[in-house]
Design an enzyme around this catalytic site. Structure first.
Site, short mmCIF file in Angstrom:
data_model
loop_
_atom_site.label_atom_id
_atom_site.label_comp_id
_atom_site.label_asym_id
_atom_site.label_seq_id
_atom_site.Cartn_x
_atom_site.Cartn_y
_atom_site.Cartn_z
CB CYS A 2 -0.85 0.05 1.27
SG CYS A 2 -1.87 -1.42 1.51
NE ARG A 27 4.18 1.56 -1.47
CZ ARG A 27 5.30 0.92 -1.18
NH1 ARG A 27 6.36 1.08 -1.92
NH2 ARG A 27 5.36 0.11 -0.13
CD1 TRP A 75 -1.59 -5.64 -2.64
CD2 TRP A 75 -1.95 -4.51 -4.52
NE1 TRP A 75 -1.39 -6.50 -3.68
CE2 TRP A 75 -1.61 -5.84 -4.85
CE3 TRP A 75 -2.23 -3.62 -5.55
CZ2 TRP A 75 -1.53 -6.29 -6.16
CZ3 TRP A 75 -2.14 -4.08 -6.85
CH2 TRP A 75 -1.80 -5.39 -7.15
CG ASN A 99 2.79 -0.35 3.18
OD1 ASN A 99 2.31 -1.43 2.80
ND2 ASN A 99 3.95 0.11 2.78
N GLY A 100 1.36 -2.70 5.36
CA GLY A 100 2.00 -3.90 5.90
C GLY A 100 0.94 -4.90 6.35
CD GLU A 476 9.22 -16.83 -16.61
OE1 GLU A 476 8.41 -17.27 -17.42
OE2 GLU A 476 9.26 -15.63 -16.28
CE LYS A 480 10.25 -12.83 -18.09
NZ LYS A 480 9.09 -13.33 -17.52
CD GLU A 483 8.59 -11.26 -21.50
OE1 GLU A 483 7.47 -10.85 -21.84
OE2 GLU A 483 8.79 -11.84 -20.42
CG HIS A 499 14.41 -37.82 -28.01
ND1 HIS A 499 14.48 -39.15 -28.35
CD2 HIS A 499 14.63 -37.77 -26.68
CE1 HIS A 499 14.69 -39.88 -27.26
NE2 HIS A 499 14.79 -39.06 -26.23
CE LYS A 595 3.01 -6.61 -15.73
NZ LYS A 595 4.06 -7.62 -15.70
O1 M6R Z 1 -1.47 -11.34 -16.26
P1 M6R Z 1 -1.16 -12.78 -16.62
O2 M6R Z 1 -0.27 -13.44 -15.64
O3 M6R Z 1 -2.40 -13.56 -16.87
O4 M6R Z 1 -0.38 -12.66 -17.99
C1 M6R Z 1 0.01 -13.80 -18.69
C2 M6R Z 1 1.05 -13.47 -19.73
O5 M6R Z 1 0.56 -12.55 -20.66
C3 M6R Z 1 2.33 -12.91 -19.10
O6 M6R Z 1 2.85 -13.78 -18.14
C4 M6R Z 1 3.41 -12.66 -20.17
O7 M6R Z 1 3.83 -13.88 -20.70
C5 M6R Z 1 4.58 -11.88 -19.59
N1 M6R Z 1 4.93 -10.80 -20.46
C6 M6R Z 1 5.80 -12.68 -19.38
O8 M6R Z 1 6.85 -11.95 -18.87
#
Ligand code: M6R
Length: 600
Positions: A2, A27, A75, A99-100, A476, A480, A483, A499, A595
C-alpha cells in the site's frame, strides 16, 4: 503493498495528500482515503477504486491554516476492497493509516472490546492506541505501548484529537520516509511524493517510531532509547524516484523479490505449518485431481506447481496453456480442482478457461496478483500473491510469488492428504522461510552477469535446458530472454535434446544449462556433456563447478531444490535484462507486447 502519506503544516494539506497518493498509486489502487485534522475539526473521505474517485469524493473538503493529515492507497491483504475496509481507520478520537500486515491482529482484536467496523488487520492499531490512551492519558506513551504489541510488518501514521497537532509514526518492514522544509513536515512510503516539497529527508530504519509536530521531532527505537535523525538533501528527480534508483522497473522488481516473497508468506507459513485464511476447511474435500490453466509466465509457474503438487501432495495435476485448453473440448470432471493463475487477473484466455470450468461445475481457485480483477471476482476462492504492482512487461516478482503460492498449496494438500510426515513438512517450511535469502540479488553476481552479457548478443539462438522442476524454469528463462532481447530462445527438457534439437548444436548455439546439485544432477550433467561434445557453447548455472562449461555462473550452496530454483530464477531474469540493456532495448516496454493481454 500500500502507499501512505502524511503532512504537518499550513500549506495545502489536501493537495499534498492527494498528489502524494497519486505518486504511490502504483503500490495499490483498490481504494484510498485521507483524514485531515485541524484542531478539533476532522475531514475524512474514502473511496473504492482508483484515486480519481477519492478526488471526486473529497471535493468538498476545504482546509485553511495549520493542520495535520494522513492518506492511504490500498492493496487489499485482509478484507475486500470496500469503503469500510479503506484507510484511514478510526476509533473514537484517532485515525490511522498502515502499510504492511499485522500478523497478530486476531489475537489483539480478541482482547479489545471496541466496535470494529472493518475486516482489516489495521483497525486493531487505532483501538489499541485508544485503549492505552484512556489508561495513560498520554498519547506518546499510548503509541509506544501500541507499537510494542504489533507483530508483522508496518509503516504507520496516526493522528488523534487527544494530541491534535502531531503525527505519530512507526516503521518495521515497510518503507517510511520523513521529509521537511523550513515550514512543513511530510511523510511518504517512497521519495516520489516528496519531490518538489521536501528539501531534506530521513529514511526511517526498522523498529523506529516517533512523534512529529511543526517544530519538534522525536525518534525512538522500539525497545530501546532515543534514535538519531539524520536528514539528507533530497536531490533526485521523479522518474528516478519511482524506479527507486534502478534503471528499469524490471530491475527494481527483480530486486524487490526477496522482500515481496515475505509478504506472500506472511501469516500463511510458519515452521511446520502452512494455511490460507482465504480457504476454509473442507474446501478441498472430494478433490482427486488438479488442472492448472494460465498463459505465458503464469503458465510456467503453473507447470512448476504441477511438479510440486504431484510430488508433495501425490495428487494428479496437469498444467495447460489457456488458449489451447479452450478449444480442445476438454473433459472436465467434478472431482478436479481448477486453478487459474494470472498476474493481472484480466488475461482473456485464462478468464474464458475459468468460465468454462465454472460452467462445468468444477471448484475453482485463482492465484492472482490483482484483487478485484475479473478473474478474482469470478473464481470461487482466490489466493493473492501480494507481489505489489508489477510495471515491467516482463514478469518477474509475479512469477516467483505465484510459484510460492503453489508450493504452499502443495504442502497444505500434503498435510490434508497425509502424504508427508511432519518431519518432511518441517523441512519444506524451513526451506520456504529461506526463500527471501535465495532471492536476494548479490552485487557480485549482478556484476558478473553484466560482464558476461556481452558474450551473448549474437549467435543463432539459445537453448535453456533443465529437468524436472527446472524444465519449467528453463521455459521461463527463455521467455524472459526472447521478450526483452528479441533473440531467439527456446526452453527444452534437457533429456529431450537428443530427440531432435541436438542437431542444431554448434559453437553459435548457446546452451544455458540449469544444473541444480539437489535434483537429478548426474542426469543433467550427461545431457550437457552430449551438447558439449557437439561443440555447443555452454553456460552452466549451478553450485558445482562444471568443467565442460564455457561460462559458469555460480549460485549459492542450497540443500533444497526450491532454493536452487529461486536463486537460479534471479540469475535468469538478470541475465536476460543485461543482454537486453546491452542491445539497447526498452526493457520495461518491449516491442509488440502489452502488460495485460485482454484479447484472445
Ligand atoms: O497477467 P497474466 O499473468 O495472466 O499474464 C500472462 C502473460 O501474458 C504474461 O505472463 C506474459 O507472458 C509476460 N509478459 C511474461 O513476462
Amino acid at each position: 503493498m500500500c502507499g501512505i502519506v502524511g503532512y504537518i503544516g499550513e500549506g495545502d494539506i489536501k493537495g499534498f495528500l492527494l498528489e502524494g497518493l497519486k505518486e504511490l498509486e502504483y503500490r495499490g489502487y483498490d481504494s484510498a482515503g485521507i483524514a485531515i485534522l485541524q484542531n478539533d475539526n476532522l475531514h475524512i473521505a474514502k473511496a473504492v477504486g482508483k484515486l480519481d474517485n477519492l478526488i471526486q469524493k473529497s471535493k468538498n473538503i476545504k482546509t485553511k491554516g495549520f493542520g495535520v493529515g494522513i492518506g492511504h492507497t490500498r492493496w487489499a491483504t485482509h478484507g475486500k476492497p470496500t469503503e469500510l475496509n479503506a484507510h484511514p481507520h478510526q476509533g473514537v478520537f484517532s485515525y490511522v493509516v498502515h502499510n504492511g500486515i499485522i500478523e497478530n491482529f486476531k489475537e489483539i482484536k480478541a482482547q479489545l472490546d471496541a466496535q470494529f467496523v472493518s475486516q482489516t488487520d489495521t483497525e486493531v492499531i487505532v483501538h489499541l492506541f485508544e485503549k492505552y490512551f484512556n489508561q495513560t492519558k498520554e498519547a506518546k506513551k499510548a503509541f509506544e505501548q501500541t507499537i510494542k504489541r504489533l507483530k508483522g510488518a508496518y509503516a504507520i501514521l496516526l493522528i488523534t484529537k487527544a494530541d491534535p497537532n502531531k503525527i505519530f509514526f512507526a516503521k518495521k518492514g515497510s518503507p517510511l520516509i520523513i521529509g521537511k522544509n523550513e515550514k512543513e513536515i511530510f511523510f511518504a512510503s517512497s521519495d516520489a511524493p516528496l519531490i518538489g516539497h521536501a528539501k531534506e529527508v530521513h529514511y526511517l530504519e526498522d523498529d523506529e517510531w516517533g512523534v512529529a509536530s511543526a517544530h519538534t521531532m522525536e525518534l525512538y527505537k522500539n525497545g530501546g532509547g532515543k534514535s538519531k535523525l539524520s536528514f539528507q538533501p533530497l536531490t533526485i528527480d521523479k522518474e528516478y524516484a519511482q524506479k527507486g534508483g534502478y534503471r528499469f522497473f524490471m530491475e527494481k522488481e527483480i530486486y524487490e523479490q526477496s522482500d515481496v516473497i515475505g509478504d506472500t508468506m506472511m501469516g500463511r507459513v510458519e515452521e511446520g505449518d502452512v494455511h490460507f485464511e482465504e480457504i476454509e476447511e473442507g474446501f478441498f474435500d472430494g478433490i482427486d485431481a488438479i488442472k492448472i490453466c494460465a498463459c505465458g509466465t503464469s503458465y510456467h509457474a503453473g507447470l512448476s506447481g504441477s511438479y510440486l503438487l504431484q510430488r508433495l501432495a501425490r495428487i494428479p495435476t496437469s498444467s495447460e496453456i489457456a488458449s489451447e485448453f479452450r478449444y480442445k473440448e476438454p473433459i472436465l470432471r467434478k472431482d478436479t480442482l481448477f486453478i487459474v493463475i494470472s498476474q493481472s487477473g484480466e488475461t482473456a484466455d485464462t478468464l474464458e478457461a475459468l468460465k468454462m470450468a465454472k460452467a462445468a461445475g468444477l471448484k475453482t481457485l485463482a492465484i492472482c496478483n490483482v484483487d478485484n480483477s475479473s478473474i478474482v471476482r469470478l473464481a470461487d476462492r482466490t489466493i493473492l500473491t501480494r507481489a505489489g504492482i508489477e510495471k515491467g512487461v516482463a514478469s518477474t516478482k509475479a512469477f516467483t510469488t505465484q510459484v510460492m503460492v503453489l508450493w504452499m498449496l502443495a504442502l497444505l494438500l500434503a498435510k490434508q492428504r497425509a502424504t508427508l510426515t511432519q518431519e518432511k513438512i518441517d523441512e519444506e517450511t524451513k526451506a520456504m522461510l529461506q526463500t527471501p535469502k535465495a532471492l536476494k540479488v548479490l552485487p557480485q553476481l549482478h556484476e558478473r552477469l553484466k560482464r558476461l552479457s556481452k558474450r551473448y548478443l549474437h549467435g543463432h539462438g539459445f537453448f535453456f535446458i533443465g529437468r524436472d522442476l527446472f524444465y519449467p524454469l528453463a521455459l521461463e528463462g527463455a521467455l524472459k530472454l526472447k521478450e526483452i532481447s528479441y533473440l531467439h530462445a527456446e526452453g527444452y527438457p534437457a533429456g529431450e535434446m537428443k530427440h531432435g534439437p541436438i542437431a542444431l548444436a554448434d559453437p553459435e548455439l548457446f546452451t544455458i544449462a540449469l544444473m541444480p546439485r539437489t535434483l537429478l544432477y548426474d542426469k543433467i550433467k550427461s545431457n550437457v556433456e552430449e551438447l558439449s561434445a557437439r561443440d555447443s557453447t555452454i553456460c552452466s548455472i549451478g553450485h558445482e563447478w562444471f568443467e565442460l562449461a564455457d561460462d559458469f555462473i555460480q549460485i549459492r550452496r542450497w540443500t533444497h531444490p526450491m532454493l536452487e530454483y529461486y536463486d537460479m530464477s534471479v540469475v535468469l531474469q538478470l541475465l536476460a535484462m543485461e543482454i537486453a540493456i546491452r542491445l539497447g532495448n526498452d526493457v520495461d516496454m518491449p516491442r509488440n507486447l502489452a502488460k495485460s493481454v485482454t484479447v484472445e
